[in-house]
Design an enzyme around this catalytic site. Structure first.
Site, PDB file in Angstrom:
ATOM      1  N   LYS A   1      18.535   6.520 -12.094  1.00  0.00           N
ATOM      2  CA  LYS A   1      18.003   8.093 -12.504  1.00  0.00           C
ATOM      3  C   LYS A   1      18.751   8.190 -13.629  1.00  0.00           C
ATOM      4  O   LYS A   1      18.350   9.003 -14.704  1.00  0.00           O
ATOM      5  CB  LYS A   1      17.504   8.406 -11.440  1.00  0.00           C
TER       6      LYS A   1
ATOM      7  N   SER B   1      15.319  15.540  -5.219  1.00  0.00           N
ATOM      8  CA  SER B   1      15.550  15.352  -4.198  1.00  0.00           C
ATOM      9  C   SER B   1      16.876  14.684  -4.146  1.00  0.00           C
ATOM     10  O   SER B   1      17.390  14.833  -3.148  1.00  0.00           O
ATOM     11  CB  SER B   1      14.539  14.221  -3.425  1.00  0.00           C
TER      12      SER B   1
ATOM     13  N   GLU C   1       4.289   2.129  -3.356  1.00  0.00           N
ATOM     14  CA  GLU C   1       4.794   2.988  -2.676  1.00  0.00           C
ATOM     15  C   GLU C   1       4.714   3.040  -1.024  1.00  0.00           C
ATOM     16  O   GLU C   1       3.646   2.055  -0.800  1.00  0.00           O
ATOM     17  CB  GLU C   1       3.534   3.826  -2.616  1.00  0.00           C
TER      18      GLU C   1
ATOM     19  N   GLY D   1       2.560   8.027   1.539  1.00  0.00           N
ATOM     20  CA  GLY D   1       2.869   8.565  -0.140  1.00  0.00           C
ATOM     21  C   GLY D   1       2.513   7.665  -0.730  1.00  0.00           C
ATOM     22  O   GLY D   1       2.700   7.216  -2.320  1.00  0.00           O
TER      23      GLY D   1
ATOM     24  N   ASP E   1       0.018   8.593  -3.893  1.00  0.00           N
ATOM     25  CA  ASP E   1      -0.616   9.267  -4.181  1.00  0.00           C
ATOM     26  C   ASP E   1      -1.238   8.883  -5.331  1.00  0.00           C
ATOM     27  O   ASP E   1      -2.348   8.900  -6.012  1.00  0.00           O
ATOM     28  CB  ASP E   1      -0.402  10.645  -5.080  1.00  0.00           C
TER      29      ASP E   1
ATOM     30  N   SER F   1      15.681   0.211  -7.505  1.00  0.00           N
ATOM     31  CA  SER F   1      15.724   1.209  -8.400  1.00  0.00           C
ATOM     32  C   SER F   1      17.053   2.342  -7.880  1.00  0.00           C
ATOM     33  O   SER F   1      17.641   2.869  -8.691  1.00  0.00           O
ATOM     34  CB  SER F   1      14.955   2.200  -7.667  1.00  0.00           C
TER      35      SER F   1
END
Length: 325
Positions: free
Chosen positions: A57, A82, A208, A212, A214, A308
């Protein structure tokens, strides 16, 4: 949303890499003969758990924040997250000599909140199951005159995240497939833009958690689908719908989405710790979980994996590896 001009291009990712040089870490690419034997292919792990703030990030946050005007920097930055984007924006703000206000869920991991505060950010909390973090952050930014940097729904954020894949491919050369965790979709959008831009034949596989899914549902439907906020140990992927901009990229460039269970994520975390000697947080372990559990069919000979992040405190890591939450 479909656009004639992509929100992020290979040139954008390469420009972000130049901006991040000497600021972000060039993280290591790890190999494991044991992993290769289990998977039946050469696997290259791009370890963003060794990035500043412990996750990819920082790349996107700094790329976006560094492009703000002096006037915007003087007023400060707002974000919602989060945990990992929260830390990333907080550190980027500190590096650029400004302040940050972060909207975080009340149940965010304690280690992530402590680290965010440690970088000097102000924390505003909300209930992730009843509140809308984006609405809260937008109102806060408007009230205080802050520049809002979202965790994925931003071209400069996506471009910054894509530099992880760019570095991986510079080191490995062409890969048959690249596996990436998918939450809001920024890492995948940037990675797919970089990877497909350099090697159009690379197979982009998003991963995923089962609860979750989506993005998987959205790609199958051809439009963004919303689901109830998922309850999964992969807190960084506990989102209810893909981003609008990120989905516009991923629907063009992502070849498939696979799902992994929480137990498979735990197994991958244990494997990484015991065999690779690295700590991975649940969201960062999902692509490795997909490989170890055989969730990806027809694997090519050379596979890249973006690990990640590694932001999980020792107590929770031990509890997760023991089968808890």
């Amino acid at each position: 949303m479909t656009t004639t001009t992509p929100p992020v291009t290979l040139d954008d990712v390469q420009d972000a890499a130049t901006r991040l040089k000497g600021v972000a870490h060039r993280t290591p690419v790890l190999r494991s003969r044991t992993l290769d034997a289990l998977v039946g292919a050469e696997v290259f792990l791009k370890c963003e758990n060794f990035q500043r703030v412990g996750a990819f990030k920082f790349r996107g946050a700094y790329n976006a924040a560094s492009r703000l005007t002096p006037e915007q920097l003087a007023r400060g930055i707002a974000a919602f997250s989060s945990g990992n984007h929260a830390q990333a924006v907080a550190l980027a703000a500190r590096e650029l000599g400004t302040t940050a206000v972060i909207v975080m869920p009340e149940d965010a991991p304690r280690s992530k909140r402590a680290a965010t505060e440690g970088y000097g950010a102000e924390i505003v909390t909300y209930d992730r199951y009843t509140g809308d973090r984006e609405v809260i952050a937008e109102a806060l930014a408007a009230e205080r005159g802050l520049a809002l940097i979202p965790p994925y729904e931003h071209p400069h954020v996506m471009a910054g995240q894509g530099t992880a894949a760019l570095e991986l491919l510079e080191e490995t050369g062409e890969l048959g497939a690249l596996l990436t965790p998918v939450g809001g979709g920024g890492l995948m959008a940037g990675s797919a833009t970089a990877a497909k831009g350099l090697h159009p034949g690379v197979r982009m596989v998003g991963v995923e958690p089962e609860a979750g899914d989506d993005t998987k549902r959205s790609l199958e439907a051809g439009r963004r689908i919303s689901i109830p906020v998922p309850k999964t140990i992969a807190d960084g992927q506990a989102l209810h719908t893909p981003g609008e901009l990120t989905f516009s990229v991923n629907r063009r460039l992502v070849d498939e989405i696979v799902l992994v269970s929480d137990d498979e994520i735990r197994d991958a975390m244990r494997f990484a710790f015991e065999r690779l000697k690295i700590v991975i947080e649940p969201s960062g372990a999902t692509p490795l979980a997909a490989l170890l559990s055989g969730r990806v069919s027809g694997l090519p000979d050379r596979i890249g994996v973006i690990v990640s992040g590694g932001n999980v405190d020792a107590e929770r890591f031990a509890r997760l590896c023991a089968g808890g939450v």
